[in-house]
Scaffold this motif. Structure first.
Motif, PDB file in Angstrom:
ATOM      1  N   ILE A 150       0.812  -1.050   0.097  1.00 21.87           N
ATOM      2  CA  ILE A 150       0.180  -0.297   0.288  1.00 21.87           C
ATOM      3  C   ILE A 150       1.011   1.380  -0.440  1.00 21.87           C
ATOM      4  O   ILE A 150       0.640   1.681  -0.937  1.00 21.87           O
ATOM      5  CB  ILE A 150      -1.217   0.082   1.584  1.00 21.87           C
ATOM      6  N   PHE A 151       2.188   1.282   0.818  1.00 14.94           N
ATOM      7  CA  PHE A 151       2.781   2.840   1.030  1.00 14.94           C
ATOM      8  C   PHE A 151       3.304   2.189  -0.360  1.00 14.94           C
ATOM      9  O   PHE A 151       3.252   4.028  -1.065  1.00 14.94           O
ATOM     10  CB  PHE A 151       3.781   2.430   1.891  1.00 14.94           C
ATOM     11  N   SER A 154       1.259   4.085  -2.787  1.00 12.22           N
ATOM     12  CA  SER A 154       0.733   5.575  -2.595  1.00 12.22           C
ATOM     13  C   SER A 154       1.477   6.350  -3.450  1.00 12.22           C
ATOM     14  O   SER A 154       1.472   7.868  -3.506  1.00 12.22           O
ATOM     15  CB  SER A 154       0.911   5.547  -0.988  1.00 12.22           C
ATOM     16  N   ALA A 157       1.885   8.194  -6.191  1.00 10.49           N
ATOM     17  CA  ALA A 157       0.899  10.010  -6.777  1.00 10.49           C
ATOM     18  C   ALA A 157       2.547  10.779  -6.579  1.00 10.49           C
ATOM     19  O   ALA A 157       1.675  11.882  -7.687  1.00 10.49           O
ATOM     20  CB  ALA A 157       0.378  10.199  -4.831  1.00 10.49           C
ATOM     21  N   SER A 158       3.132  10.619  -5.996  1.00  9.75           N
ATOM     22  CA  SER A 158       4.245  11.380  -6.490  1.00  9.75           C
ATOM     23  C   SER A 158       5.381  11.013  -7.734  1.00  9.75           C
ATOM     24  O   SER A 158       6.281  11.521  -8.336  1.00  9.75           O
ATOM     25  CB  SER A 158       5.171  12.065  -5.386  1.00  9.75           C
ATOM     26  N   LEU A 168      -2.857   7.357  -9.283  1.00 10.08           N
ATOM     27  CA  LEU A 168      -3.383   7.072  -8.166  1.00 10.08           C
ATOM     28  C   LEU A 168      -4.780   6.481  -9.077  1.00 10.08           C
ATOM     29  O   LEU A 168      -4.375   5.412  -8.125  1.00 10.08           O
ATOM     30  CB  LEU A 168      -4.281   7.315  -7.051  1.00 10.08           C
ATOM     31  N   LEU A 472       1.342   2.201   6.900  1.00  7.47           N
ATOM     32  CA  LEU A 472       0.658   2.661   6.279  1.00  7.47           C
ATOM     33  C   LEU A 472       0.192   4.201   7.028  1.00  7.47           C
ATOM     34  O   LEU A 472      -0.057   4.325   5.997  1.00  7.47           O
ATOM     35  CB  LEU A 472      -0.985   2.278   7.327  1.00  7.47           C
ATOM     36  N   ALA A 475       2.375   5.813   4.259  1.00 10.12           N
ATOM     37  CA  ALA A 475       1.407   6.008   3.515  1.00 10.12           C
ATOM     38  C   ALA A 475       0.523   7.191   3.348  1.00 10.12           C
ATOM     39  O   ALA A 475       0.043   7.973   2.198  1.00 10.12           O
ATOM     40  CB  ALA A 475       0.826   4.840   2.842  1.00 10.12           C
ATOM     41  N   PHE A 476       0.098   7.362   4.313  1.00  6.93           N
ATOM     42  CA  PHE A 476      -1.192   8.392   4.695  1.00  6.93           C
ATOM     43  C   PHE A 476      -0.506   9.731   3.951  1.00  6.93           C
ATOM     44  O   PHE A 476      -0.753  10.882   3.923  1.00  6.93           O
ATOM     45  CB  PHE A 476      -1.663   8.354   5.827  1.00  6.93           C
ATOM     46  N   GLY A 478       2.392  10.525   2.671  1.00  6.80           N
ATOM     47  CA  GLY A 478       2.843  10.577   1.906  1.00  6.80           C
ATOM     48  C   GLY A 478       1.717  10.893   0.513  1.00  6.80           C
ATOM     49  O   GLY A 478       1.611  11.456   0.221  1.00  6.80           O
ATOM     50  N   LEU A 479       0.300  10.390   0.911  1.00  5.47           N
ATOM     51  CA  LEU A 479      -1.142  10.954   0.441  1.00  5.47           C
ATOM     52  C   LEU A 479      -1.729  11.846   0.577  1.00  5.47           C
ATOM     53  O   LEU A 479      -1.787  13.142   0.042  1.00  5.47           O
ATOM     54  CB  LEU A 479      -1.936   9.861   0.019  1.00  5.47           C
ATOM     55  N   CYS A 480      -1.639  12.816   1.511  1.00  5.70           N
ATOM     56  CA  CYS A 480      -2.289  13.669   2.512  1.00  5.70           C
ATOM     57  C   CYS A 480      -0.943  14.916   3.153  1.00  5.70           C
ATOM     58  O   CYS A 480      -2.159  15.225   3.547  1.00  5.70           O
ATOM     59  CB  CYS A 480      -3.182  13.473   3.650  1.00  5.70           C
TER      60      CYS A 480
END
Lengths: 501, 152
Positions: A150-151, A154, A157-158, A168, A472, A475-476, A478-480
């Motif tokens: 998941i990481f 994620s 996105a970059s 994504l 996780l 990942a969060f 990284g995304l938000c």
């Protein structure tokens, strides 16, 4: 350590492997100098040719293509202001202006030396970091692997091209593609539409060839008749003592940056070269020279993009998570040749692993020699008319795709994914997330299923595993993270504004 | 407005169709699935996620409309048509005849005016690749006019 050194030595003592690296370095440089044909497309086209090779030789060939094509992009970046690969885009900023001043040979000399140094540093880091990371990853169980994938997803996105949301969406589409075929536990057929050739799922190789090579053909078709400005040069010039004095700090810094960025899942040579370039500018005493032919600019971009190649191999080999489009293809190569990527590789196939690392080291030395003595010849190859080159790519794509499984379906997959890839790129989506999603998709689903079994169907128990939570949270963030940071800083700015009012 | 939102619209349709197809999948008996999930669950979850991301994309496009992509040029269209022709020729004649014809036409479509060079490229390249794959990699190619003659 002894095993590592003996495996590295065995590369030099294997004449066939040396010949393969030599030949592939030439092919890699040719691929790198041809605009549009980058390391990823090259590796996708060459993968079918490695089918009958010994696994180590096959992966060595793909890894050599990766390092040599990444370097070769700089030749056209300097001589015709067209980066052969996206990773060489930052090299055009100063390479071409320096060439226009009549110093093309000097610019190429700096690029060759910086690329080689960056590449070698990253291989050394790879040799030390990969086994250490493998030792940690050896303890991972399905919940940790699930969180790790998941990481990895994620981080899509970059990826450099496309926006975060578009990347994504591409990644999720890629993961969905991995669900085509019979489900692993229940054997229920999913999205096969009665075609039993899809029972084992979509074959990776034709999808990669379609997404990277065939879609590139369609992208390049709009530039079919473009003329280029070609700068002539006498010979490649080795950097002088003054040049070395000026660039050594930049080369060291950018090699470190490139290696680190390469290690991050889904970040590749393009991002590394951009950051390497901007850091070179930030630390330089001669900022005003940047954009006008600064040798520090060339060195910063080139050492970073080649350093990223070794770095990107770390997550690919140790965790089975590709760091870029090209490493996604190398990962497919590992699987096709029966080498299971992941920490077990470092226990079960330690000699093979170090031979692959050794091959990357030798490839860096080979392109140093070829870059210094034959760059002028290679540069002329970039003038091959597109109307001759791309039909050859078409033939290689369809025959190569057929060769893997002797299946006509694979040819249609190449064509379909060529069009999908082209349309995706036309609307601002990058194709690398689709490829990475396809590769990671099976890992995500299998590890989620196994985690559910371990926790008797209670999925929230995944959050009780510290390492899984760590990935996780990463990942969060990284995304938000960027959005949260923006919100937080906007809040503080508004507070400041309020006070001043 | 609708033209600007064409990508989210297409993505939504694709996601909904995939969810519908996933819902048609057989349910597996609980004793086989155990504590794990039904085969349909994962694709449905993925497409639900895609719908959420598509909604964000639609909002982004609404806030800052992207630049309209340039219309596809003639060469790109021709290249795509040639891919369809390749399919037709492969099914009706032979894969290598199809490759040679498409390579030749592709060269012309891309602006090559030297017919002899385009023809030589179209014949020699597939021939050399065939020799390599047939002799070195031992790949057997699908039967057609040429392959029937070669394999006997």
């Amino acid at each position: 350590m002894y095993e590592a050194l003996s495996a590295l030595g065995s590369v030099v003592l294997d004449p066939y492997l040396l010949f393969l690296i030599f030949a592939t370095t030439i092919i890699g440089i040719v691929i790198g100098v041809l605009p549009g044909l980058g390391a990823t497309t090259g590796a996708a086209l060459l993968l079918p040719f490695t089918l009958t090779m010994d696994p180590v030789h096959a992966i060595a060939v793909l890894a050599t293509i990766y390092v040599s094509a990444t370097f070769a992009g700089s030749i056209t970046a300097i001589l015709i202001n067209t980066p052969g690969t996206s990773a060489a885009a930052a090299t055009t900023f100063d390479g071409f202006p320096l060439a226009q001043r009549g110093e093309a040979g000097r610019a190429l000399g700096i690029a060759v030396i910086a690329s080689t140094f960056g590449g070698i540093v990253s291989v050394i880091v790879l040799c030390f970091a990969a086994p250490l990371l493998a030792r940690v990853a050896y303890e991972f169980r399905p919940p940790e692997y699930f969180a790790l994938t998941i990481f990895g997803l994620s981080m899509l996105a970059s990826i450099s091209a496309g926006g975060a949301v578009k990347n994504l969406i591409g990644g999720v589409f890629g993961v969905w593609l991995s669900t085509i075929g019979a489900e692993r536990v229940t054997a229920i057929e999913r999205f096969m539409f009665g075609n039993y050739e899809l029972y084992e799922g979509l074959s990776f190789v034709p999808v990669m060839i379609g997404l990277f090579a065939m879609s590139e053909l369609l992208v390049q078709s709009k530039m079919a008749n473009q003329a280029v400005e070609y700068i002539k040069m006498k010979a490649v010039q080795l950097p002088s003592r003054e040049d070395y004095k000026k660039i050594w700090k930049t080369v060291l810094r950018s090699s470190g940056i490139g290696t680190f960025i390469g290690i991050l899942p889904a970040e590749g040579a393009t991002v590394a070269s951009m950051i390497g370039y901007s850091e070179a500018k930030r630390w330089s005493k001669n900022k005003e020279e940047f954009g006008k032919g600064s040798i520090e600019g060339i060195a910063g971009a080139e050492s970073a993009n080649n350093a990223a190649t070794g770095g990107a191999m770390v997550p690919t080999m140790v965790l089975g998570i590709p760091g870029s489009g090209t490493t996604a293809i190398i990962l497919v190569g590992l699987m096709v040749h029966g080498l299971r990527p992941g920490p077990y590789l470092f226990n079960e196939q330690v000699t093979a692993v170090y031979q692959i690392f050794g091959s990357m080291f030798v490839a860096n030395v080979m392109f140093l020699l070829m870059g210094l003595y034959a760059a002028k010849v290679f540069a002329r190859i970039s003038l091959v008319p597109a109307a001759i080159l791309w039909p050859i790519v078409f033939a290689l794509s369809v025959i190569g795709a057929y060769a893997l499984n002797s299946s006509m379906l694979d040819i249609w997959i190449v064509l379909i994914f060529g069009v999908i890839g082209f349309l995706a790129r036309r609307f601002g989506f990058a194709v690398a997330p689709i490829a990475v999603g396809l590769i990671l998709g099976k890992m995500v689903e299998v590890n989620l299923q196994n985690s559910l079994k371990i926790f008797s169907g209670e999925w929230w128990q995944i959050f009780t595993q510290p390492l899984a939570v760590f990935f996780l949270v990463l990942a969060f963030l990284g995304l938000c993270g960027p959005q949260l940071f923006r919100l937080a800083t906007r809040g503080s700015f508004e507070a400041k504004d309020g006070k001043s009012d | 407005m609708i033209k600007q939102q064409i990508v989210p619209i297409v993505l939504t349709i694709v996601s909904v169709v995939i969810i519908y197809l996933a819902l048609q999948l057989d349910l597996s008996p609980p004793m086989i699935v155990g504590d794990s999930m039904q085969p349909r669950a994962f694709p449905i979850f993925l497409m639900a996620l895609n719908l959420l991301l598509t909604a964000i994309l639609a909002y982004q496009i609404f806030k800052t409309p992207p630049k309209k992509p340039e219309p596809m040029n003639r060469v790109t269209w021709l290249s795509m048509v040639l891919m369809v022709l390749f399919y037709g020729l492969t099914v009706s004649t032979d894969m290598f005849i199809a490759i040679a014809v498409v390579m030749f036409l592709l060269s012309l479509a891309w602006g090559e005016r030297r017919l002899l060079i385009a023809a030589a490229n179209a014949v020699l390249t597939p021939f050399l690749i065939f020799l390599l794959f047939d002799n070195v990699l031992r790949i057997r190619f699908p039967r057609g006019i040429l392959m029937n003659w070669y394999y006997g």
